[in-house]
Design a protein around this motif. Structure first.
Motif, PDB file in Angstrom:
ATOM      1  N   TYR A 248      32.007  29.177  29.057  1.00  0.00           N
ATOM      2  CA  TYR A 248      33.066  30.191  29.077  1.00  0.00           C
ATOM      3  C   TYR A 248      33.837  30.143  30.392  1.00  0.00           C
ATOM      4  N   ALA A 249      35.185  30.123  30.303  1.00  0.00           N
ATOM      5  CA  ALA A 249      36.072  30.117  31.480  1.00  0.00           C
ATOM      6  C   ALA A 249      36.719  31.486  31.643  1.00  0.00           C
ATOM      7  N   HIS A 250      36.552  32.094  32.800  1.00  0.00           N
ATOM      8  CA  HIS A 250      37.008  33.466  33.030  1.00  0.00           C
ATOM      9  C   HIS A 250      38.500  33.554  33.293  1.00  0.00           C
ATOM     10  N   SER A 251      38.991  34.774  33.324  1.00  0.00           N
ATOM     11  CA  SER A 251      40.421  35.058  33.498  1.00  0.00           C
ATOM     12  C   SER A 251      40.801  35.104  34.970  1.00  0.00           C
ATOM     13  N   PHE A 252      42.077  35.388  35.224  1.00  0.00           N
ATOM     14  CA  PHE A 252      42.624  35.495  36.578  1.00  0.00           C
ATOM     15  C   PHE A 252      41.952  36.640  37.327  1.00  0.00           C
ATOM     16  N   SER A 253      41.520  36.387  38.534  1.00  0.00           N
ATOM     17  CA  SER A 253      40.877  37.352  39.438  1.00  0.00           C
ATOM     18  C   SER A 253      39.524  37.838  38.926  1.00  0.00           C
ATOM     19  N   ALA A 254      38.962  37.155  37.927  1.00  0.00           N
ATOM     20  CA  ALA A 254      37.632  37.505  37.415  1.00  0.00           C
ATOM     21  C   ALA A 254      36.613  36.476  37.926  1.00  0.00           C
ATOM     22  N   THR A 255      35.392  36.525  37.385  1.00  0.00           N
ATOM     23  CA  THR A 255      34.325  35.643  37.853  1.00  0.00           C
ATOM     24  C   THR A 255      33.359  35.356  36.704  1.00  0.00           C
ATOM     25  N   LYS A 256      32.254  34.732  37.052  1.00  0.00           N
ATOM     26  CA  LYS A 256      31.203  34.456  36.072  1.00  0.00           C
ATOM     27  C   LYS A 256      30.620  35.738  35.505  1.00  0.00           C
ATOM     28  N   TYR A 257      30.860  36.867  36.167  1.00  0.00           N
ATOM     29  CA  TYR A 257      30.381  38.157  35.674  1.00  0.00           C
ATOM     30  C   TYR A 257      31.367  38.811  34.712  1.00  0.00           C
ATOM     31  N   ASP A 258      32.364  38.062  34.269  1.00  0.00           N
ATOM     32  CA  ASP A 258      33.428  38.582  33.404  1.00  0.00           C
ATOM     33  C   ASP A 258      32.839  39.341  32.217  1.00  0.00           C
TER      34      ASP A 258
ATOM     35  N   ALA B 199      35.181  37.973  43.806  1.00  0.00           N
ATOM     36  CA  ALA B 199      36.029  36.905  43.274  1.00  0.00           C
ATOM     37  C   ALA B 199      36.771  36.171  44.386  1.00  0.00           C
ATOM     38  N   VAL B 200      37.261  36.907  45.374  1.00  0.00           N
ATOM     39  CA  VAL B 200      38.117  36.299  46.406  1.00  0.00           C
ATOM     40  C   VAL B 200      37.421  36.222  47.756  1.00  0.00           C
TER      41      VAL B 200
END
Length: 405
Positions: A122-132, A303-304
């Motif tokens: 699974y590939a997360h969205s913008f400004s998200a992470t593996k914890y999406d 995330a950042v």
């Protein structure tokens, strides 16, 4: 200079301002000699000056050079704070070491992969992470017999930055993650919003490794060649003015992306600033997601934590820059029906225009397109819709009263 540029008409098909800016940048980029300094830059620019323009033109060039000298430090992003380095964030979860030496952080969900019926990257969205939170809850994954591995895309969370990141490199990262975790010769991929771009990369570069693919409210690049000019312009103009400018910068002047989205003179990208253009449906989802919202500040900080440039800004440059392929030229990877590709999109998505997604689905008739009535961009934060999407993707069964195909 910047005050003047805001009077340029914001259309996309003939972007005069950034075409000329890009030409100037190209001249600077290839002629600027760091050892000779600004005098060399001044000589390079004056070579292209027409002597008939007189003193006024020369004065403007001098002012431009002075402005560049003043702005140059702010154009350069600070170096990333690499996880695990002496001055960087600590590593808190599992990571794999990729063949190029970078580390990729991941999180496993669902049933054990050894007994799973479905194995999904699974590939997360913008400004998200593996914890999406877009990953289905445990009870849904257990019901499906599904194993899901999410990962911090390069530069996010605890995954090393990739200064040369492209759509292809992230797809290859996903393949290597699957191989190192032993997911077998074929696996499923899903991407939400900006993560959908990674799925397009998988369909292009590793189609033979896929058991199925899902794109959920995937971001589009308005400069994909197959989009009709009037359609891409229409969709582009639906964006907030500040987002039109941010996208234009990412496409035509990527060297300005860091400065553009960190300066305080005028609004930057609305999603980065935390004020995106949200539909009433999305606002309702947000109001019902108190649990998610309470975790959001901490997750965004995570995330950042290595820096906004190699995470958020790199996403923009890769996603809205020039691609090596046009998704609408792709061929069906499952010609014998051994798998399927799904796309979901809400008709009240104010972040990614549904009109462009409809066109993509028309061009790629082999994609099973599900348009969701009265649904916005935050579809994966709606528990009911999240469940429908995951179950339809992996089993092929859907509740027809919830999703219209």
């Amino acid at each position: 200079m910047f005050a003047t540029c805001f009077y340029v008409s914001p259309f996309i098909q003939n972007p005069t301002f950034f075409t000329s800016t890009k030409s100037l940048y190209t001249s600077i980029k290839f002629k600027f000699n760091h050892k000779k300094g600004l005098n060399h830059l001044q000589d390079s620019i004056f070579v292209h000056s027409n002597s008939s323009q007189g003193m006024l033109g020369k004065v403007l060039v001098v002012l431009l050079i002075a402005g560049l000298a003043w702005a140059f430090p702010s154009l350069q992003p600070p170096p990333p704070r690499i996880c695990g380095s002496p001055n960087g964030p600590i590593v808190t979860g599992p990571r794999i070491k990729l063949r190029d030496g970078r580390y990729l952080a991941y999180k496993e969900h669902g049933v054990p992969k050894e007994t799973a019926k479905y194995k999904v990257v699974y590939a997360h969205s913008f400004s998200a992470t593996k914890y999406d939170s877009a990953v289905a809850p445990l009870e849904t994954l257990e019901e499906l017999g599904a194993y899901v591995v999410s990962f911090d895309r390069p530069g996010y969370g605890e995954s090393d930055p990739h200064p040369k990141r492209t759509i292809q490199t992230t797809a290859l990262d996903m393949e290597e993650l699957a191989d190192q975790l032993g997911l077998g010769p074929k696996f499923y991929v899903m991407g939400y919003s900006m993560g959908g771009l990674s799925v397009w990369g998988c369909l292009k570069y590793i189609p033979n490794r896929l058991a199925g693919a899902a794109l959920v409210a995937p971001v589009v690049n308005y400069w994909w060649p197959s989009f009709p000019a009037n359609l891409s312009t229409e969709g582009y103009n639906l964006q907030l003015p500040q987002d039109q400018w941010a996208l234009r910068v990412a496409h035509y002047a990527p060297w300005l992306v860091y400065w553009w989205n960190t300066q305080k003179w005028f609004p930057c990208n609305s999603v980065i600033s935390g004020k995106p253009k949200m539909s009433p449906q999305d606002l309702e989802v947000v109001s019902r997601s108190a649990k998610h919202l309470s975790k959001r500040p901490k997750l965004k900080e995570y995330a950042v934590q290595q820096g906004v440039f190699e995470s958020l800004h790199r996403d923009m440059m890769v996603g809205f820059g020039k691609w090596d392929f046009d998704p609408m030229d792709l061929k069906n990877p499952f010609r014998n029906g051994e798998g399927s590709v799904h796309m979901w999109h809400g008709d009240e998505d104010w972040i990614v225009p549904v009109t462009l997604q409809r066109y993509v689905a028309e061009r790629l008739s082999w994609i099973q397109y599900h348009e969701m009535p009265n649904v916005g961009h935050l579809v994966m934060l709606d528990p009911a819709m999240n469940e429908v999407i995951w179950k339809t993707f992996l089993t092929g069964r859907q509740r027809t009263n919830s999703v219209h195909s």
